[in-house]
Design an enzyme around this catalytic site. Sequence first.
Site, PDB file in Angstrom:
ATOM      1  N   CYS A   1       0.669  -1.240   0.123  1.00 36.17           N
ATOM      2  CA  CYS A   1       0.070   0.128   0.091  1.00 36.17           C
ATOM      3  C   CYS A   1       0.947   1.206  -0.038  1.00 36.17           C
ATOM      4  O   CYS A   1       0.351   2.462  -0.296  1.00 36.17           O
ATOM      5  CB  CYS A   1      -0.918  -0.147   1.276  1.00 36.17           C
ATOM      6  SG  CYS A   1      -2.204  -1.418   1.045  1.00 36.17           S
TER       7      CYS A   1
ATOM      8  N   HIS B   1      -2.903   7.242   2.925  1.00 37.53           N
ATOM      9  CA  HIS B   1      -3.403   6.036   2.277  1.00 37.53           C
ATOM     10  C   HIS B   1      -4.997   5.779   2.534  1.00 37.53           C
ATOM     11  O   HIS B   1      -5.198   5.977   4.073  1.00 37.53           O
ATOM     12  CB  HIS B   1      -2.405   4.926   2.540  1.00 37.53           C
ATOM     13  CG  HIS B   1      -3.143   3.585   2.191  1.00 37.53           C
ATOM     14  ND1 HIS B   1      -3.344   3.243   0.871  1.00 37.53           N
ATOM     15  CD2 HIS B   1      -3.136   2.374   2.829  1.00 37.53           C
ATOM     16  CE1 HIS B   1      -4.014   1.872   1.032  1.00 37.53           C
ATOM     17  NE2 HIS B   1      -3.626   1.327   2.183  1.00 37.53           N
TER      18      HIS B   1
ATOM     19  N   ASN C   1      -9.998   0.643  -0.503  1.00 36.09           N
ATOM     20  CA  ASN C   1      -8.481   0.306  -0.177  1.00 36.09           C
ATOM     21  C   ASN C   1      -8.034  -0.459  -1.678  1.00 36.09           C
ATOM     22  O   ASN C   1      -8.007  -1.570  -1.649  1.00 36.09           O
ATOM     23  CB  ASN C   1      -7.968  -0.326   0.901  1.00 36.09           C
ATOM     24  CG  ASN C   1      -6.438  -0.459   1.014  1.00 36.09           C
ATOM     25  OD1 ASN C   1      -5.851   0.110   0.109  1.00 36.09           O
ATOM     26  ND2 ASN C   1      -6.277  -0.985   2.116  1.00 36.09           N
TER      27      ASN C   1
HETATM   28  N1  COA Z   1     -18.608  -7.310  10.130  1.00 40.12           N
HETATM   29  C1  COA Z   1     -19.251  -7.331  11.352  1.00 40.12           C
HETATM   30  N2  COA Z   1     -18.488  -7.699  12.533  1.00 40.12           N
HETATM   31  C2  COA Z   1     -17.337  -7.744  12.031  1.00 40.12           C
HETATM   32  C3  COA Z   1     -16.652  -7.568  10.977  1.00 40.12           C
HETATM   33  C4  COA Z   1     -17.429  -7.371   9.871  1.00 40.12           C
HETATM   34  N3  COA Z   1     -16.878  -7.029   8.594  1.00 40.12           N
HETATM   35  N4  COA Z   1     -15.196  -7.671  11.137  1.00 40.12           N
HETATM   36  C5  COA Z   1     -15.018  -7.931  12.416  1.00 40.12           C
HETATM   37  N5  COA Z   1     -16.317  -8.212  13.209  1.00 40.12           N
HETATM   38  C6  COA Z   1     -16.402  -8.006  14.483  1.00 40.12           C
HETATM   39  C7  COA Z   1     -15.532  -9.023  15.175  1.00 40.12           C
HETATM   40  O1  COA Z   1     -15.690 -10.419  14.980  1.00 40.12           O
HETATM   41  C8  COA Z   1     -15.591  -8.678  16.484  1.00 40.12           C
HETATM   42  O2  COA Z   1     -16.707  -9.089  17.189  1.00 40.12           O
HETATM   43  P1  COA Z   1     -16.672  -9.640  18.903  1.00 40.12           P
HETATM   44  O3  COA Z   1     -16.383  -8.470  19.439  1.00 40.12           O
HETATM   45  O4  COA Z   1     -18.005 -10.193  18.999  1.00 40.12           O
HETATM   46  O5  COA Z   1     -15.362 -10.481  18.716  1.00 40.12           O
HETATM   47  C9  COA Z   1     -15.896  -6.944  16.538  1.00 40.12           C
HETATM   48  O6  COA Z   1     -16.417  -6.912  15.080  1.00 40.12           O
HETATM   49  C10 COA Z   1     -14.766  -6.258  16.569  1.00 40.12           C
HETATM   50  O7  COA Z   1     -13.828  -6.661  15.640  1.00 40.12           O
HETATM   51  P2  COA Z   1     -12.177  -5.810  15.896  1.00 40.12           P
HETATM   52  O8  COA Z   1     -11.445  -6.744  15.030  1.00 40.12           O
HETATM   53  O9  COA Z   1     -11.875  -5.357  16.905  1.00 40.12           O
HETATM   54  O10 COA Z   1     -12.851  -4.605  14.790  1.00 40.12           O
HETATM   55  P3  COA Z   1     -12.060  -3.433  14.267  1.00 40.12           P
HETATM   56  O11 COA Z   1     -12.903  -2.305  14.794  1.00 40.12           O
HETATM   57  O12 COA Z   1     -10.628  -3.661  14.765  1.00 40.12           O
HETATM   58  O13 COA Z   1     -12.181  -3.415  12.741  1.00 40.12           O
HETATM   59  C11 COA Z   1     -10.962  -3.771  10.623  1.00 40.12           C
HETATM   60  C12 COA Z   1     -11.489  -4.585  11.891  1.00 40.12           C
HETATM   61  C13 COA Z   1     -10.170  -5.019  10.105  1.00 40.12           C
HETATM   62  C14 COA Z   1     -11.710  -3.008   9.842  1.00 40.12           C
HETATM   63  C15 COA Z   1      -9.776  -2.769  11.352  1.00 40.12           C
HETATM   64  O14 COA Z   1      -8.982  -3.413  12.475  1.00 40.12           O
HETATM   65  C16 COA Z   1      -8.693  -2.097  10.453  1.00 40.12           C
HETATM   66  O15 COA Z   1      -9.269  -1.517   9.583  1.00 40.12           O
HETATM   67  N6  COA Z   1      -7.548  -2.656  10.451  1.00 40.12           N
HETATM   68  C17 COA Z   1      -6.571  -2.191   9.513  1.00 40.12           C
HETATM   69  C18 COA Z   1      -6.640  -2.899   8.176  1.00 40.12           C
HETATM   70  C19 COA Z   1      -6.014  -2.250   7.326  1.00 40.12           C
HETATM   71  O16 COA Z   1      -5.683  -1.166   7.002  1.00 40.12           O
HETATM   72  N7  COA Z   1      -5.334  -3.067   6.393  1.00 40.12           N
HETATM   73  C20 COA Z   1      -4.518  -2.869   5.081  1.00 40.12           C
HETATM   74  C21 COA Z   1      -3.416  -2.231   5.367  1.00 40.12           C
HETATM   75  S1  COA Z   1      -2.713  -1.162   4.177  1.00 40.12           S
END
Ligand code: COA
Length: 333
Positions: free
Chosen positions: A117, A258, A288
Amino acid sequence: MSKVHAIITGIGGYVPQYILTNEEISTLVDTSDEWITKRIGIKERRVLKSEEGIGVTYLAEKAIENLRKRKDFDPLEIEVVVFATSTPDYILPNAASLIAYRTGMTKAFGFDVGAACSGFVFALEVGQAFITSGKYKKVMVIAGDTLSVLTDYQDRNTCPIFSDGCGVALLEATTDEEIGIIDAVLHSDGNSLEHLQMWGGGSVNPASHETVDKRMHFIRQDGKIVFKRAVTEMANCSEELMKKNQLTKEDVHWIIPHQANIRIIEAVASRMDVPIEKVMINIEKYGNSSAGTIPLCLWDWEPKLRKGDNIILTAFGAGFTWGAIYLKWGYDF
Ligand code: COA
Protein backbone atom coordinates in the site's frame (compact mmCIF):
# COMPACT_ATOMS: atom_id res chain seq x y z
CA MET A 1 22.46 27.45 -11.35
CA SER A 2 19.30 25.99 -9.78
CA LYS A 3 19.26 22.26 -9.10
CA VAL A 4 17.15 19.99 -11.29
CA HIS A 5 14.35 18.22 -9.47
CA ALA A 6 11.08 16.49 -10.33
CA ILE A 7 7.60 17.91 -10.64
CA ILE A 8 4.27 16.18 -11.26
CA THR A 9 2.93 17.71 -14.47
CA GLY A 10 -0.16 15.53 -14.93
CA ILE A 11 -2.37 13.02 -13.13
CA GLY A 12 -4.56 10.26 -14.55
CA GLY A 13 -6.72 7.61 -12.96
CA TYR A 14 -9.03 4.73 -13.62
CA VAL A 15 -11.33 2.54 -11.55
CA PRO A 16 -13.20 -0.49 -12.89
CA GLN A 17 -16.86 -0.08 -13.77
CA TYR A 18 -18.23 -2.74 -11.43
CA ILE A 19 -19.43 -1.34 -8.09
CA LEU A 20 -19.29 -3.84 -5.25
CA THR A 21 -21.62 -2.46 -2.59
CA ASN A 22 -21.75 -3.17 1.13
CA GLU A 23 -25.12 -4.82 0.48
CA GLU A 24 -23.50 -7.31 -1.89
CA ILE A 25 -20.63 -7.95 0.58
CA SER A 26 -23.32 -8.66 3.19
CA THR A 27 -24.60 -11.51 1.03
CA LEU A 28 -21.11 -13.08 1.04
CA VAL A 29 -20.07 -12.80 4.71
CA ASP A 30 -21.74 -12.11 8.04
CA THR A 31 -21.61 -8.30 8.07
CA SER A 32 -23.79 -5.28 7.30
CA ASP A 33 -23.72 -1.95 5.51
CA GLU A 34 -24.01 -0.29 8.92
CA TRP A 35 -20.97 -2.10 10.38
CA ILE A 36 -18.74 -1.50 7.35
CA THR A 37 -19.75 2.17 7.07
CA LYS A 38 -19.18 2.83 10.76
CA ARG A 39 -16.03 0.75 11.38
CA ILE A 40 -14.28 1.16 8.00
CA GLY A 41 -15.96 4.11 6.23
CA ILE A 42 -16.46 2.36 2.89
CA LYS A 43 -19.87 2.40 1.18
CA GLU A 44 -18.79 0.83 -2.10
CA ARG A 45 -15.65 -0.20 -3.92
CA ARG A 46 -14.67 -1.01 -7.49
CA VAL A 47 -13.57 -4.44 -8.67
CA LEU A 48 -12.40 -5.67 -12.03
CA LYS A 49 -14.81 -8.37 -13.15
CA SER A 50 -13.14 -11.34 -14.74
CA GLU A 51 -13.17 -10.15 -18.32
CA GLU A 52 -10.95 -12.74 -20.02
CA GLY A 53 -7.26 -11.93 -19.83
CA ILE A 54 -7.59 -8.54 -18.16
CA GLY A 55 -5.53 -7.66 -15.13
CA VAL A 56 -3.98 -4.65 -13.45
CA THR A 57 -2.17 -3.50 -16.61
CA TYR A 58 -5.61 -2.89 -18.13
CA LEU A 59 -6.33 -0.42 -15.32
CA ALA A 60 -2.91 1.20 -15.87
CA GLU A 61 -3.51 1.53 -19.62
CA LYS A 62 -6.88 3.18 -18.94
CA ALA A 63 -5.28 5.53 -16.38
CA ILE A 64 -2.66 6.58 -18.94
CA GLU A 65 -5.41 7.06 -21.54
CA ASN A 66 -7.13 9.32 -19.00
CA LEU A 67 -3.87 11.22 -18.37
CA ARG A 68 -3.49 11.84 -22.11
CA LYS A 69 -6.91 13.54 -22.16
CA ARG A 70 -5.82 15.86 -19.33
CA LYS A 71 -2.19 16.46 -20.31
CA ASP A 72 -0.58 16.66 -23.73
CA PHE A 73 2.61 14.57 -23.93
CA ASP A 74 4.40 12.33 -26.39
CA PRO A 75 4.67 8.72 -25.08
CA LEU A 76 7.91 8.33 -27.03
CA GLU A 77 9.54 10.96 -24.81
CA ILE A 78 9.00 8.90 -21.65
CA GLU A 79 12.33 7.40 -20.58
CA VAL A 80 11.42 5.39 -17.46
CA VAL A 81 8.23 3.62 -16.37
CA VAL A 82 7.97 2.75 -12.68
CA PHE A 83 4.94 0.69 -11.68
CA ALA A 84 4.07 0.14 -8.03
CA THR A 85 1.93 -2.94 -7.65
CA SER A 86 1.47 -6.13 -5.64
CA THR A 87 -0.78 -7.67 -8.27
CA PRO A 88 1.16 -7.74 -11.56
CA ASP A 89 -0.54 -9.55 -14.45
CA TYR A 90 2.10 -12.29 -14.20
CA ILE A 91 5.01 -13.15 -11.89
CA LEU A 92 7.15 -12.48 -14.95
CA PRO A 93 7.49 -10.48 -17.14
CA ASN A 94 7.19 -7.34 -15.09
CA ALA A 95 4.01 -5.35 -15.60
CA ALA A 96 5.73 -2.02 -16.33
CA SER A 97 7.19 -3.39 -19.59
CA LEU A 98 3.74 -4.53 -20.75
CA ILE A 99 2.20 -1.16 -19.92
CA ALA A 100 5.02 0.74 -21.67
CA TYR A 101 4.64 -1.36 -24.81
CA ARG A 102 0.84 -1.15 -24.93
CA THR A 103 0.71 2.61 -24.38
CA GLY A 104 3.40 3.55 -26.89
CA MET A 105 6.12 4.39 -24.34
CA THR A 106 8.40 2.14 -26.37
CA LYS A 107 11.62 4.09 -25.81
CA ALA A 108 11.33 3.70 -22.03
CA PHE A 109 12.63 0.95 -19.78
CA GLY A 110 10.23 -0.21 -17.10
CA PHE A 111 10.24 -2.07 -13.84
CA ASP A 112 7.89 -2.80 -10.94
CA VAL A 113 8.20 -1.64 -7.35
CA GLY A 114 6.82 -3.84 -4.54
CA ALA A 115 5.90 -1.87 -1.44
CA ALA A 116 2.24 -2.90 -1.07
CA CYS A 117 0.00 0.00 0.00
CA SER A 118 3.03 2.33 0.26
CA GLY A 119 3.74 1.69 -3.41
CA PHE A 120 2.97 5.14 -4.81
CA VAL A 121 5.10 6.92 -2.22
CA PHE A 122 8.03 4.55 -2.81
CA ALA A 123 7.69 4.72 -6.62
CA LEU A 124 7.49 8.51 -6.57
CA GLU A 125 10.74 8.66 -4.59
CA VAL A 126 12.35 6.28 -7.10
CA GLY A 127 11.00 8.27 -10.06
CA GLN A 128 12.12 11.62 -8.72
CA ALA A 129 15.62 10.23 -8.07
CA PHE A 130 16.00 9.35 -11.77
CA ILE A 131 15.22 12.97 -12.61
CA THR A 132 17.35 14.50 -9.87
CA SER A 133 20.28 12.41 -11.15
CA GLY A 134 20.18 14.65 -14.22
CA LYS A 135 20.16 11.66 -16.58
CA TYR A 136 16.40 11.49 -17.27
CA LYS A 137 13.77 14.16 -17.90
CA LYS A 138 10.44 12.30 -18.13
CA VAL A 139 9.36 9.44 -15.89
CA MET A 140 5.93 7.80 -15.71
CA VAL A 141 5.05 6.72 -12.18
CA ILE A 142 2.08 4.35 -12.09
CA ALA A 143 0.54 2.80 -8.97
CA GLY A 144 -2.36 0.43 -8.77
CA ASP A 145 -3.66 -2.93 -7.74
CA THR A 146 -6.42 -5.43 -8.26
CA LEU A 147 -6.58 -6.57 -4.66
CA SER A 148 -9.87 -8.32 -5.43
CA VAL A 149 -7.82 -11.21 -6.83
CA LEU A 150 -6.07 -11.67 -3.47
CA THR A 151 -9.20 -11.20 -1.38
CA ASP A 152 -11.00 -14.05 0.33
CA TYR A 153 -14.68 -13.22 -0.02
CA GLN A 154 -15.34 -15.69 2.82
CA ASP A 155 -13.25 -13.60 5.28
CA ARG A 156 -15.12 -10.67 6.79
CA ASN A 157 -11.92 -9.40 8.39
CA THR A 158 -10.54 -8.39 4.98
CA CYS A 159 -13.13 -8.53 2.19
CA PRO A 160 -14.99 -5.29 2.99
CA ILE A 161 -11.73 -3.32 2.76
CA PHE A 162 -9.96 -4.23 -0.47
CA SER A 163 -10.62 -2.95 -3.99
CA ASP A 164 -9.14 -2.29 -7.43
CA GLY A 165 -7.92 0.96 -8.98
CA CYS A 166 -4.93 2.66 -10.55
CA GLY A 167 -3.46 6.15 -10.79
CA VAL A 168 -0.59 7.66 -12.73
CA ALA A 169 1.65 10.70 -12.34
CA LEU A 170 3.83 12.15 -15.08
CA LEU A 171 7.12 13.40 -13.64
CA GLU A 172 9.23 15.95 -15.47
CA ALA A 173 12.41 17.87 -14.74
CA THR A 174 12.24 21.45 -13.50
CA THR A 175 14.64 24.01 -12.04
CA ASP A 176 11.80 26.06 -10.50
CA GLU A 177 12.48 25.92 -6.77
CA GLU A 178 8.95 27.04 -5.88
CA ILE A 179 7.33 23.82 -7.10
CA GLY A 180 7.95 20.07 -7.33
CA ILE A 181 8.91 17.16 -5.10
CA ILE A 182 10.90 18.56 -2.18
CA ASP A 183 11.65 15.72 0.22
CA ALA A 184 10.71 12.25 1.42
CA VAL A 185 11.11 9.91 4.37
CA LEU A 186 10.66 6.19 3.78
CA HIS A 187 10.85 3.30 6.23
CA SER A 188 10.34 -0.44 6.37
CA ASP A 189 10.18 -3.08 9.10
CA GLY A 190 10.41 -6.70 8.01
CA ASN A 191 9.68 -7.90 11.52
CA SER A 192 5.94 -7.82 10.88
CA LEU A 193 5.41 -10.60 8.37
CA GLU A 194 2.85 -12.42 10.48
CA HIS A 195 0.62 -9.32 10.80
CA LEU A 196 -0.10 -8.67 7.12
CA GLN A 197 0.78 -11.07 4.36
CA MET A 198 -0.26 -13.63 1.75
CA TRP A 199 1.43 -16.95 2.55
CA GLY A 200 0.97 -18.73 -0.77
CA GLY A 201 2.22 -18.14 -4.30
CA GLY A 202 5.78 -16.97 -3.60
CA SER A 203 9.01 -18.96 -3.53
CA VAL A 204 8.45 -20.32 0.00
CA ASN A 205 4.99 -21.74 -0.71
CA PRO A 206 4.64 -21.95 -4.50
CA ALA A 207 1.17 -22.68 -5.79
CA SER A 208 0.11 -26.28 -5.25
CA HIS A 209 -3.09 -28.18 -4.59
CA GLU A 210 -2.23 -27.89 -0.90
CA THR A 211 -1.80 -24.08 -0.91
CA VAL A 212 -5.10 -23.73 -2.77
CA ASP A 213 -6.91 -26.14 -0.42
CA LYS A 214 -5.56 -24.21 2.58
CA ARG A 215 -6.73 -20.91 1.02
CA MET A 216 -3.19 -19.52 1.20
CA HIS A 217 -3.54 -17.31 -1.89
CA PHE A 218 -5.44 -14.61 -0.05
CA ILE A 219 -4.28 -11.66 2.07
CA ARG A 220 -4.49 -12.23 5.83
CA GLN A 221 -4.08 -9.60 8.49
CA ASP A 222 -4.19 -8.89 12.18
CA GLY A 223 -6.47 -5.89 11.79
CA LYS A 224 -5.88 -4.32 15.19
CA ILE A 225 -2.08 -4.40 14.99
CA VAL A 226 -2.12 -3.06 11.42
CA PHE A 227 -4.54 -0.33 12.45
CA LYS A 228 -2.38 0.91 15.34
CA ARG A 229 0.91 0.81 13.43
CA ALA A 230 -0.68 2.57 10.42
CA VAL A 231 -1.86 5.46 12.58
CA THR A 232 1.41 5.83 14.49
CA GLU A 233 3.76 5.53 11.53
CA MET A 234 1.83 7.74 9.07
CA ALA A 235 1.47 10.50 11.66
CA ASN A 236 5.08 10.20 12.87
CA CYS A 237 6.73 10.15 9.47
CA SER A 238 4.59 13.06 8.23
CA GLU A 239 5.62 15.10 11.29
CA GLU A 240 9.26 14.04 10.85
CA LEU A 241 9.16 15.28 7.26
CA MET A 242 7.43 18.54 8.17
CA LYS A 243 9.95 19.24 10.92
CA LYS A 244 12.85 18.50 8.57
CA ASN A 245 11.46 21.06 6.14
CA GLN A 246 10.41 23.68 8.73
CA LEU A 247 6.74 23.26 7.81
CA THR A 248 4.06 24.03 10.37
CA LYS A 249 0.65 22.41 10.15
CA GLU A 250 -0.70 25.81 9.08
CA ASP A 251 1.72 25.77 6.10
CA VAL A 252 0.30 22.48 4.83
CA HIS A 253 -2.62 22.80 2.39
CA TRP A 254 -3.36 19.10 1.95
CA ILE A 255 -2.58 15.79 3.64
CA ILE A 256 -3.17 12.78 1.40
CA PRO A 257 -3.13 9.59 3.47
CA HIS A 258 -3.43 6.06 2.15
CA GLN A 259 -7.12 5.13 2.25
CA ALA A 260 -7.42 1.96 4.36
CA ASN A 261 -9.98 2.82 7.02
CA ILE A 262 -11.72 6.15 7.72
CA ARG A 263 -10.90 5.75 11.42
CA ILE A 264 -7.17 5.40 10.57
CA ILE A 265 -7.38 8.57 8.46
CA GLU A 266 -9.20 10.49 11.20
CA ALA A 267 -6.76 9.29 13.86
CA VAL A 268 -3.77 10.40 11.76
CA ALA A 269 -5.34 13.86 11.30
CA SER A 270 -6.12 14.07 14.99
CA ARG A 271 -2.59 13.04 16.09
CA MET A 272 -1.15 15.64 13.72
CA ASP A 273 -3.75 18.17 14.89
CA VAL A 274 -4.69 18.93 11.28
CA PRO A 275 -8.34 19.80 10.49
CA ILE A 276 -10.08 17.02 8.58
CA GLU A 277 -11.02 19.55 5.85
CA LYS A 278 -7.36 19.53 4.81
CA VAL A 279 -7.34 15.75 4.39
CA MET A 280 -8.23 14.17 1.06
CA ILE A 281 -10.68 11.31 1.54
CA ASN A 282 -12.42 9.18 -1.09
CA ILE A 283 -12.40 5.83 0.70
CA GLU A 284 -16.21 5.80 0.86
CA LYS A 285 -16.49 5.25 -2.90
CA TYR A 286 -13.23 3.47 -3.84
CA GLY A 287 -12.14 1.46 -0.78
CA ASN A 288 -8.51 0.40 -0.38
CA SER A 289 -6.95 -0.17 -3.80
CA SER A 290 -3.50 -0.49 -2.17
CA ALA A 291 -0.88 1.41 -4.22
CA GLY A 292 -3.72 3.10 -6.12
CA THR A 293 -5.29 5.13 -3.31
CA ILE A 294 -3.02 8.20 -3.18
CA PRO A 295 -2.85 8.89 -6.93
CA LEU A 296 -6.62 8.32 -7.10
CA CYS A 297 -7.04 11.03 -4.44
CA LEU A 298 -4.85 13.41 -6.46
CA TRP A 299 -6.92 12.51 -9.52
CA ASP A 300 -10.18 13.26 -7.69
CA TRP A 301 -8.91 16.51 -6.16
CA GLU A 302 -6.86 17.84 -9.09
CA PRO A 303 -9.34 20.65 -9.89
CA LYS A 304 -8.99 22.00 -6.33
CA LEU A 305 -5.19 22.00 -6.26
CA ARG A 306 -3.37 25.29 -6.78
CA LYS A 307 0.18 25.97 -7.90
CA GLY A 308 2.43 26.16 -4.85
CA ASP A 309 0.12 24.18 -2.51
CA ASN A 310 2.13 22.34 0.15
CA ILE A 311 1.09 18.69 0.07
CA ILE A 312 2.08 15.78 2.31
CA LEU A 313 1.45 12.28 0.96
CA THR A 314 1.67 9.48 3.48
CA ALA A 315 1.16 5.73 3.23
CA PHE A 316 1.46 2.52 5.21
CA GLY A 317 1.34 -1.06 4.01
CA ALA A 318 2.53 -4.65 4.21
CA GLY A 319 6.21 -5.09 4.93
CA PHE A 320 5.58 -3.10 6.99
CA THR A 321 6.45 -0.23 4.68
CA TRP A 322 5.60 3.41 5.27
CA GLY A 323 6.66 6.88 4.37
CA ALA A 324 5.76 10.44 3.47
CA ILE A 325 6.54 12.81 0.62
CA TYR A 326 6.49 16.59 0.68
CA LEU A 327 5.72 18.29 -2.62
CA LYS A 328 4.70 21.73 -3.80
CA TRP A 329 1.97 21.36 -6.40
CA GLY A 330 3.07 22.52 -9.83
CA TYR A 331 0.04 23.82 -11.75
CA ASP A 332 -3.51 25.13 -11.67
CA PHE A 333 -6.04 22.78 -13.25
N1 COA B 1 -18.68 -7.20 10.00
C1 COA B 1 -19.24 -7.32 11.23
N2 COA B 1 -18.53 -7.58 12.32
C2 COA B 1 -17.19 -7.69 12.19
C3 COA B 1 -16.53 -7.59 10.95
C4 COA B 1 -17.34 -7.33 9.84
N3 COA B 1 -16.83 -7.19 8.60
N4 COA B 1 -15.22 -7.76 11.14
C5 COA B 1 -15.05 -7.98 12.45
N5 COA B 1 -16.24 -7.96 13.08
C6 COA B 1 -16.53 -8.14 14.50
C7 COA B 1 -15.50 -8.99 15.18
O1 COA B 1 -15.78 -10.36 15.07
C8 COA B 1 -15.63 -8.51 16.61
O2 COA B 1 -16.73 -9.12 17.21
P1 COA B 1 -16.66 -9.58 18.75
O3 COA B 1 -16.47 -8.31 19.53
O4 COA B 1 -17.98 -10.24 18.96
O5 COA B 1 -15.48 -10.51 18.84
C9 COA B 1 -15.97 -7.03 16.46
O6 COA B 1 -16.50 -6.88 15.13
C10 COA B 1 -14.78 -6.12 16.59
O7 COA B 1 -13.72 -6.68 15.83
P2 COA B 1 -12.37 -5.95 15.64
O8 COA B 1 -11.40 -6.82 14.92
O9 COA B 1 -11.98 -5.35 16.97
O10 COA B 1 -12.85 -4.78 14.67
P3 COA B 1 -12.09 -3.48 14.33
O11 COA B 1 -12.86 -2.33 14.79
O12 COA B 1 -10.63 -3.54 14.69
O13 COA B 1 -12.18 -3.48 12.74
C11 COA B 1 -10.78 -3.87 10.85
C12 COA B 1 -11.55 -4.52 12.00
C13 COA B 1 -10.11 -4.99 10.06
C14 COA B 1 -11.77 -3.15 9.95
C15 COA B 1 -9.76 -2.86 11.43
O14 COA B 1 -9.01 -3.47 12.43
C16 COA B 1 -8.84 -2.30 10.39
O15 COA B 1 -9.25 -1.56 9.52
N6 COA B 1 -7.54 -2.61 10.48
C17 COA B 1 -6.58 -2.12 9.52
C18 COA B 1 -6.64 -2.96 8.28
C19 COA B 1 -5.89 -2.36 7.15
O16 COA B 1 -5.78 -1.16 7.04
N7 COA B 1 -5.37 -3.21 6.26
C20 COA B 1 -4.68 -2.81 5.11
C21 COA B 1 -3.38 -2.23 5.47
S1 COA B 1 -2.73 -1.22 4.22
